[in-house]
Motif scaffolding. Structure first.
Motif, PDB file in Angstrom:
ATOM      1  N   VAL A 101      -6.310   1.842  -5.265  1.00 11.88           N
ATOM      2  CA  VAL A 101      -7.429   1.302  -4.489  1.00 11.88           C
ATOM      3  C   VAL A 101      -7.458  -0.225  -4.609  1.00 11.88           C
ATOM      4  O   VAL A 101      -7.720  -0.930  -3.625  1.00 11.88           O
ATOM      5  CB  VAL A 101      -8.767   1.925  -4.939  1.00 11.88           C
ATOM      6  N   GLY A 102      -7.162  -0.741  -5.782  1.00  9.72           N
ATOM      7  CA  GLY A 102      -7.134  -2.192  -5.977  1.00  9.72           C
ATOM      8  C   GLY A 102      -6.131  -2.879  -5.063  1.00  9.72           C
ATOM      9  O   GLY A 102      -6.420  -3.949  -4.508  1.00  9.72           O
ATOM     10  N   VAL A 103      -4.969  -2.265  -4.883  1.00  8.03           N
ATOM     11  CA  VAL A 103      -3.971  -2.820  -3.966  1.00  8.03           C
ATOM     12  C   VAL A 103      -4.534  -2.829  -2.544  1.00  8.03           C
ATOM     13  O   VAL A 103      -4.407  -3.819  -1.817  1.00  8.03           O
ATOM     14  CB  VAL A 103      -2.655  -2.017  -4.032  1.00  8.03           C
ATOM     15  N   MET A 104      -5.173  -1.737  -2.154  1.00  5.32           N
ATOM     16  CA  MET A 104      -5.742  -1.662  -0.801  1.00  5.32           C
ATOM     17  C   MET A 104      -6.837  -2.704  -0.604  1.00  5.32           C
ATOM     18  O   MET A 104      -6.910  -3.348   0.446  1.00  5.32           O
ATOM     19  CB  MET A 104      -6.301  -0.265  -0.536  1.00  5.32           C
ATOM     20  N   ARG A 105      -7.673  -2.867  -1.597  1.00 11.37           N
ATOM     21  CA  ARG A 105      -8.749  -3.860  -1.488  1.00 11.37           C
ATOM     22  C   ARG A 105      -8.187  -5.281  -1.468  1.00 11.37           C
ATOM     23  O   ARG A 105      -8.703  -6.153  -0.780  1.00 11.37           O
ATOM     24  CB  ARG A 105      -9.748  -3.681  -2.621  1.00 11.37           C
TER      25      ARG A 105
ATOM     26  N   VAL B  35       0.850  -1.197   0.000  1.00 14.58           N
ATOM     27  CA  VAL B  35       0.000   0.000   0.000  1.00 14.58           C
ATOM     28  C   VAL B  35       0.883   1.243   0.000  1.00 14.58           C
ATOM     29  O   VAL B  35       0.648   2.192  -0.771  1.00 14.58           O
ATOM     30  CB  VAL B  35      -0.957  -0.003   1.212  1.00 14.58           C
ATOM     31  N   LEU B  36       1.905   1.255   0.837  1.00 17.03           N
ATOM     32  CA  LEU B  36       2.801   2.409   0.928  1.00 17.03           C
ATOM     33  C   LEU B  36       3.446   2.729  -0.416  1.00 17.03           C
ATOM     34  O   LEU B  36       3.443   3.878  -0.867  1.00 17.03           O
ATOM     35  CB  LEU B  36       3.883   2.138   1.987  1.00 17.03           C
ATOM     36  N   VAL B  37       3.984   1.726  -1.063  1.00 17.49           N
ATOM     37  CA  VAL B  37       4.658   1.912  -2.352  1.00 17.49           C
ATOM     38  C   VAL B  37       3.710   2.545  -3.380  1.00 17.49           C
ATOM     39  O   VAL B  37       4.080   3.476  -4.093  1.00 17.49           O
ATOM     40  CB  VAL B  37       5.217   0.564  -2.861  1.00 17.49           C
TER      41      VAL B  37
ATOM     42  N   THR C  99      -5.762  -1.010  11.666  1.00 16.34           N
ATOM     43  CA  THR C  99      -5.104  -0.661  10.408  1.00 16.34           C
ATOM     44  C   THR C  99      -6.079  -0.763   9.247  1.00 16.34           C
ATOM     45  O   THR C  99      -6.041   0.062   8.324  1.00 16.34           O
ATOM     46  CB  THR C  99      -3.873  -1.553  10.184  1.00 16.34           C
ATOM     47  N   ALA C 100      -6.977  -1.722   9.279  1.00 12.20           N
ATOM     48  CA  ALA C 100      -7.993  -1.836   8.227  1.00 12.20           C
ATOM     49  C   ALA C 100      -8.871  -0.590   8.191  1.00 12.20           C
ATOM     50  O   ALA C 100      -9.294  -0.162   7.119  1.00 12.20           O
ATOM     51  CB  ALA C 100      -8.838  -3.084   8.432  1.00 12.20           C
TER      52      ALA C 100
END
Length: 148
Positions: A106-110, A13-15, A123-124
């Motif tokens: 957003v896809g990475v987060m999901r 997510v950070l990247v 964190t979620a």
């Protein structure tokens, strides 16, 4: 303390949040054409959200005793965001690029949400905030070229 799975999820997510800032600024500096000013300013809003998000995720990682890696080489190697061209970008093309970058982030987060939620619901909750904010920006930006 963060598990390896939680650390890796947050690092991903950070990247992508860090790269969203860079891609947003690259397009911001080079966008031209109809509705330039609105898009130019909206890109700064996206960059600000990504900047806040990357800082919050990195600090959350530290709170969980994980070490965030925001080095340029790491971002370049692991980001899933398609890179824009290094030239002037017509506003309509910029809209498509930005929406795709937002959707990718957003896809990475999901993708990591459920394992993150299982390991650390707090964190979620942070992910929820940034998913909502970035999806709203994707809607704002995509409305520039959508037809009813």
């Amino acid at each position: 303390m963060a598990t390896a799975e939680l650390r890796d999820a947050l690092q991903s997510v950070l990247v992508n949040l860090l790269d969203l800032q860079l891609v947003g600024k690259q397009i911001h500096w080079n966008v031209v054409g109809p509705n330039f000013r609105d898009l130019h300013q909206n890109l700064d809003e996206i960059v600000d959200i990504a900047r806040r998000g990357s800082d919050e995720i990195a600090e959350r990682m530290r709170a969980l005793h994980a070490t965030p890696d925001g080095m340029a080489a790491t971002v370049a190697k692991y980001s899933k965001i398609e890179q824009p061209i290094n030239t002037e970008i017509l506003t309509t093309n910029a809209v498509d690029m930005v929406v795709k970058a937002l959707q990718t982030t957003v896809g990475v987060m999901r993708e990591v949400h459920d394992p993150v939620d299982e390991a650390d619901p707090t964190t979620a909750d942070i992910l929820h905030e940034y998913i909502a904010a970035l999806e709203q920006q994707a809607w704002f930006i995509s409305a520039e070229t959508r037809k009813p």
